[in-house]
Design an enzyme around this catalytic site. Structure first.
Site, PDB file in Angstrom:
ATOM      1  N   ASP A 375       0.792  -1.215   0.000  1.00 32.78           N
ATOM      2  CA  ASP A 375       0.000   0.000   0.000  1.00 32.78           C
ATOM      3  C   ASP A 375       0.828   1.270   0.000  1.00 32.78           C
ATOM      4  OD1 ASP A 375      -2.507  -1.209  -0.161  1.00 32.78           O
ATOM      5  OD2 ASP A 375      -2.549  -1.596   1.990  1.00 32.78           O
ATOM      6  N   TYR A 460     -10.072  -1.226   1.448  1.00 29.77           N
ATOM      7  CA  TYR A 460      -9.893  -1.287   2.894  1.00 29.77           C
ATOM      8  C   TYR A 460      -9.670   0.090   3.503  1.00 29.77           C
ATOM      9  CZ  TYR A 460     -10.126  -6.124   4.324  1.00 29.77           C
ATOM     10  OH  TYR A 460     -10.596  -7.363   4.667  1.00 29.77           O
TER      11      TYR A 460
END
Length: 752
Positions: A375, A460
């Site tokens: 990420d 998420y």
């Protein structure tokens, strides 16, 4: 008189009565007791923490103007750049070297030069590459130096560049103009495709070897919560060529079958040889995964507020609270970072920063099975959007704006994207009720300072918490929520997760998070000590007739880095501490203990071709000597070339001595997530939180919270209901009136 008029008059009367009650309840107290009191002042020179401060929008703009005028090459704005263009990808703070900072903070040395780190993509060159420049001094730059070779040993290959939003937009255009038109009957009759009803999500990494830029894109119905609405169609696009016109479709997947092209898929469909699942666009009120409320609002929930205002202070990039002092900031790639964490004037941690977040999936669909998101490459910090007052953080928290420059030539602001608040955990920090010898009660509430931000990374949402306790402990915690990622349910899908919808497989995955903790316990020079228990079998010394199984303490000083690298799945000593050469009053080394709370899944096998790019995940804890040339455990370039990682953490561990050295703890926390029905609409934070503590261990001579002004003590001989004897008895008057809350406002959609 009408009923409506009567109700209005009744409401006004009740409001007047309530106001009078508030006045009466507060009458007799000193005027200051009804006012916001100034928080305690910490003895830290004003402005020192600015050495760690994130760049201001003005500084970012100055860097962009300087680069545009001094590099001697044409620069295209990143939001509209083609792969064959040059552009500024990002600008962030260049954190000064630790030695320079400590000379400034502790020894009266010169303030380090304020500099920026600029990442540029050079696509319009004979040898396209990624280059990094340090630009300074700020606010008015006058020099730049290329640090790429110094940092990475050479130019960074162009194929490693993180994917810009404009490249995704160009891929979307390629799908619409080149891929979907080759299967008109299938797209219209099966997908009900109208040009806007499908959403596309990228997988990553992009291929199987260095130089690849070949990506699976997974298609979903474009509805609210589309992540749980896969349609069964996935396409593999080769977009490595710098000319968009030469991009190619490599493979197509639909409902368990692979095709060379959408033309082949169309041919099978028209011939009636393709097993299809026709998905109707769901009604807005019946969308799987919709977060729209199903009930009208009920009574307001309990509200936490400060009767006399915040007891913490925020000035520039520093927050102080009951002996704590913390400099905070945000890296647009790696997210929250804290510096110069002090308690009672002593530095405990020089740097505490998030490094990387890995989400690794399993599936029987190609997009899911090949996904290993790093990420940091997407931007943990830049995608920390505005927080919702009263839900993401307490309503009365302090909200702070964060600024970044990425994929544009002008800075952007995520307003109110970091919050700071004091949290009453409704749990005693410590307490005792004495029912023998003497009768008394003593205790202290577990009130904690919290620094929080929340990142939305595709599906998420990660909640990043940093908490500071009055016991001198630091707590770091991350919770995962948001939508699960899903695959189209077919075949033996339940080998890789659970079915959570008519055609939706909730795919198993793991979340592994990495942190850097540069502890300076009573100075920079520390050692590592472990303690654990063993049993010894001894004869009782008073009769020697019986055997006692006596636990004893086993202490060990670790000497080398290899000894201090603890594999993810192996047992670790229950006590592990950074120890100072200096003792406390009781002749024990002043120490801070690292205590990890984690349920991590299995690390990627070491024979995987991409494992070295995430080799930090081999270890639940690794302690290394601090080096300026090892600032981070990962790299934004690792996502798109994990096979030849730009930064391989495993190389940091080379068996150097760790006795009386400046040491860094690298900590991995995480959990395995097997999605289930209750993950729809969202994964809940309950049970999905992991983290670690930094706890004083013989650092003090006693628990430092004994000095807290919040302590409560009363004996059987005292009147516990008297305000003078018991501060809890003062609350009924101190909190008699409803606080004046600021109006609710949310502008988080404005910056998308």
């Amino acid at each position: 008189m009408s009923l409506k008029t009567m109700l209005i008059l009744l409401g006004l009367a009740l409001a007047t009565i309530f106001a009078l009650v508030c006045v009466l309840l507060t009458r007799g107290r000193s005027p200051s007791s009804c006012q916001h009191l100034p928080p305690e002042h910490e003895d830290i020179e004003d402005g020192q923490s600015l050495v760690f401060a994130d760049l201001t929008p003005e500084e970012m703009s100055q860097v962009v103007r300087y680069l545009q005028g001094n590099l001697g090459v044409p620069l295209v704005e990143a939001w509209r750049a083609k792969p064959s263009d040059n552009c500024i990808a990002s600008v962030d703070l260049q954190v000064p070297a630790k030695a320079e900072v400590l000379r400034f903070l502790d020894a009266g040395g010169a303030r380090p030069a304020r500099e920026a780190l600029a990442v540029l993509y050079f696509g319009n060159q004979a040898e396209p590459n990624i280059s990094e420049y340090v630009v300074g001094p700020l606010p008015l730059p006058g020099y730049h130096r290329d640090v790429t070779v110094q940092k990475y040993g050479g130019k960074v290959p162009y194929h490693r560049r993180p994917t810009l939003a404009v490249e995704y937009k160009q891929i979307g255009g390629f799908l619409k103009s080149q891929v979907f038109p080759s299967a008109p009957a299938f797209m219209q009759q099966v997908m009900e495709y109208d040009g806007a009803n499908l959403a596309v999500v990228t997988a990553a990494p992009r291929g199987f070897q260095s130089g690849d830029r070949v990506t699976w894109f997974v298609l979903f119905q474009n509805v609210s919560g589309f992540f749980v609405h896969p349609v069964g169609l996935e396409v593999l696009v080769d977009h490595r060529d710098l000319q968009v016109s030469r991009w190619q479709l490599h493979k197509v997947f639909y409902n368990g079958r692979y095709f060379a092209s959408t033309g082949d898929l169309e041919q099978e469909f028209v011939a009636g040889l393709l097993e299809v699942v026709r998905l109707k666009q769901p009604r807005a009120d019946a969308v799987l995964g919709s977060m729209r409320p199903r009930r009208p609002p009920g009574f307001p929930a309990p509200l936490q507020f400060e009767p006399q205002g915040p007891r913490y202070s925020v000035r520039d990039n520093r927050v102080t609270f009951q002996g704590w002092s913390i400099a905070f900031g945000m890296n647009p790639n790696t997210g929250p970072r804290l510096f110069d964490i002090r308690y009672r004037g002593e530095r405990i941690v020089y740097e505490l920063s998030l490094q990387e977040a890995l989400a690794l999936y399993g599936s029987n669909c190609p997009g899911g099975m090949s996904t290993r998101y790093l990420d940091g490459s997407f931007g943990i910090g830049r995608f920390a959007y505005e927080l919702v007052r009263g839900l993401d953080c307490p309503y009365t928290a302090t909200y702070v704006d964060r600024h970044y420059l990425a994929e544009a030539d002008t800075p952007k602001t995520n307003k109110n994207s970091l919050c700071i608040f004091e949290h009453d955990s409704a749990l005693p920090l410590r307490r005792h009720f004495s029912d023998s010898q003497s009768f008394y009660y003593g205790g202290l509430r577990r009130n904690t300072l919290v620094i929080r931000t929340i990142s939305t990374l595709i599906n998420y949402d990660y909640i990043w918490d940093f908490m500071f306790h009055s016991s001198g402990a630091v707590e770091v915690r991350v919770h995962a929520t948001g939508y699960i990622s899903s695959s189209f349910f077919h075949g033996q899908g339940t080998d890789y997760g659970n079915r959570v919808g008519p055609h939706t497989l909730g795919t198993m995955h793991l979340h592994h998070i990495h942190y850097k903790v540069d502890l300076d316990v009573d100075g920079q020079l520390n050692s590592l000590e472990t303690q654990d228990m063993e049993y010894e079998f001894v004869k009782d010394p008073w009769s020697t007739q019986n055997t006692i199984e006596r636990p004893y303490l086993r202490r060990e000083r670790l000497q080398k880095e290899d000894e201090a690298a603890f594999p993810l799945s192996a047992p670790m000593p229950r006590y592990l501490s950074f120890v100072s050469p200096n003792p406390n009053k009781w002749e024990h080394p002043r120490s801070y203990r690292v205590q990890i709370i984690s349920f991590a899944g299995k690390h990627l096998p070491t024979n995987s071709s991409m494992e070295r790019s995430v080799s930090w995940g081999r270890y639940q804890l690794a302690v290394t000597r601090r080096k300026e040339e090892e600032p981070t455990s990962s790299s934004i370039y690792n996502q798109n070339d994990p096979w030849t990682p730009t930064v391989a953490f495993a190389d940091f561990i080379n068996n150097e001595t760790i006795t009386n050295q400046d040491l860094v703890a690298w900590i991995t926390v995480g959990f395995l997530h097997i999605p289930h029905a209750e993950d729809v609409p969202n994964t809940v934070t309950v049970g999905n939180g992991v983290g670690f503590f930094l706890r004083p261990y013989n650092y003090f001579n006693e628990d430092p919270s004994v000095d807290s002004a919040d302590s409560v003590y009363f004996s059987s001989e005292q009147d516990a209901g008297a305000c003078g004897a018991n501060p809890l008895a003062c609350l009924s008057s101190a909190a008699a009136c409803v606080p004046r809350l600021p109006p609710f406002h949310f502008g988080g959609f404005l910056n998308l």
